[in-house]
Design an enzyme around this catalytic site. Structure first.
Site, short mmCIF file in Angstrom:
data_model
loop_
_atom_site.label_atom_id
_atom_site.label_comp_id
_atom_site.label_asym_id
_atom_site.label_seq_id
_atom_site.Cartn_x
_atom_site.Cartn_y
_atom_site.Cartn_z
N HIS A 57 15.52 1.87 -9.42
CA HIS A 57 16.74 1.14 -8.17
C HIS A 57 16.48 2.11 -7.17
CE1 HIS A 57 19.87 3.51 -7.45
NE2 HIS A 57 20.21 3.83 -8.52
N CYS A 58 15.59 1.66 -6.33
CA CYS A 58 16.59 2.65 -4.89
C CYS A 58 17.57 2.38 -3.52
CB CYS A 58 14.58 2.97 -4.41
SG CYS A 58 14.32 2.14 -4.14
N GLN A 59 17.04 2.51 -2.32
CA GLN A 59 17.98 2.18 -1.29
C GLN A 59 17.92 0.40 -1.86
OE1 GLN A 59 17.76 3.26 2.28
NE2 GLN A 59 19.64 4.22 2.12
#
Length: 147
Positions: free
Chosen positions: A90-92
């Site tokens: 994931h990222c933001q």
């Protein structure tokens, strides 16, 4: 990756456990508002193994220095417990950083070219690595073709 807001999933330990996630790869590690501020200590006692990459979603950020590391982490996570591992990358928002790392993994470990990999991932979810990350993936494509 799951089609939910990445920050909210990454911080919802109960949901991660329900999804049987064994590993987290946070591709936006850091403590500013543009990062997802989790770390290994956030997941202590959950059975989830954490890895972080301190990346920024700007075209001039060199994410390519993390392609091999990210691919290694994903491969190790998937091989965990007799190939029963499940990694949440994931990222933001799950749109740029994390997509670029997953694409790099597919290119490096499954020898797919950049166009096929982008198309395959886009069939599963909406992604949009920034122009700088796309350029770096194209450079990786050239390197993988030579190997």
């Amino acid at each position: 990756m799951y089609p939910l807001y990445c920050r909210s999933v990454a911080t919802n330990v109960k949901l991660l456990q329900q999804l049987r996630v064994t590993h987290i790869l946070n591709v936006t590690e850091g403590d500013s508002y543009i990062h997802v501020n989790t770390g290994a200590e956030y997941y202590v006692g959950t059975g989830i193994i954490y890895h972080g990459i301190p990346a920024n979603d700007v075209g001039y950020f060199d994410l390519s220095v993390y392609f091999e590391e990210g691919a290694d982490i994903i491969a190790q996570a998937l091989a965990y417990n007799g190939d029963r591992g499940k990694v949440y990358v994931h990222c933001q928002k799950g749109y740029s950083h994390s997509a670029a790392i997953v694409i790099a993994y597919l290119m490096l470990r499954h020898k797919l070219d950049v166009q096929a990999t982008l198309a395959t991932v886009r069939e599963k979810r909406e992604i949009g690595p920034n122009d700088g990350f796309l350029y770096q993936l194209c450079q990786l494509n050239d390197r993988v073709k030579k190997d």
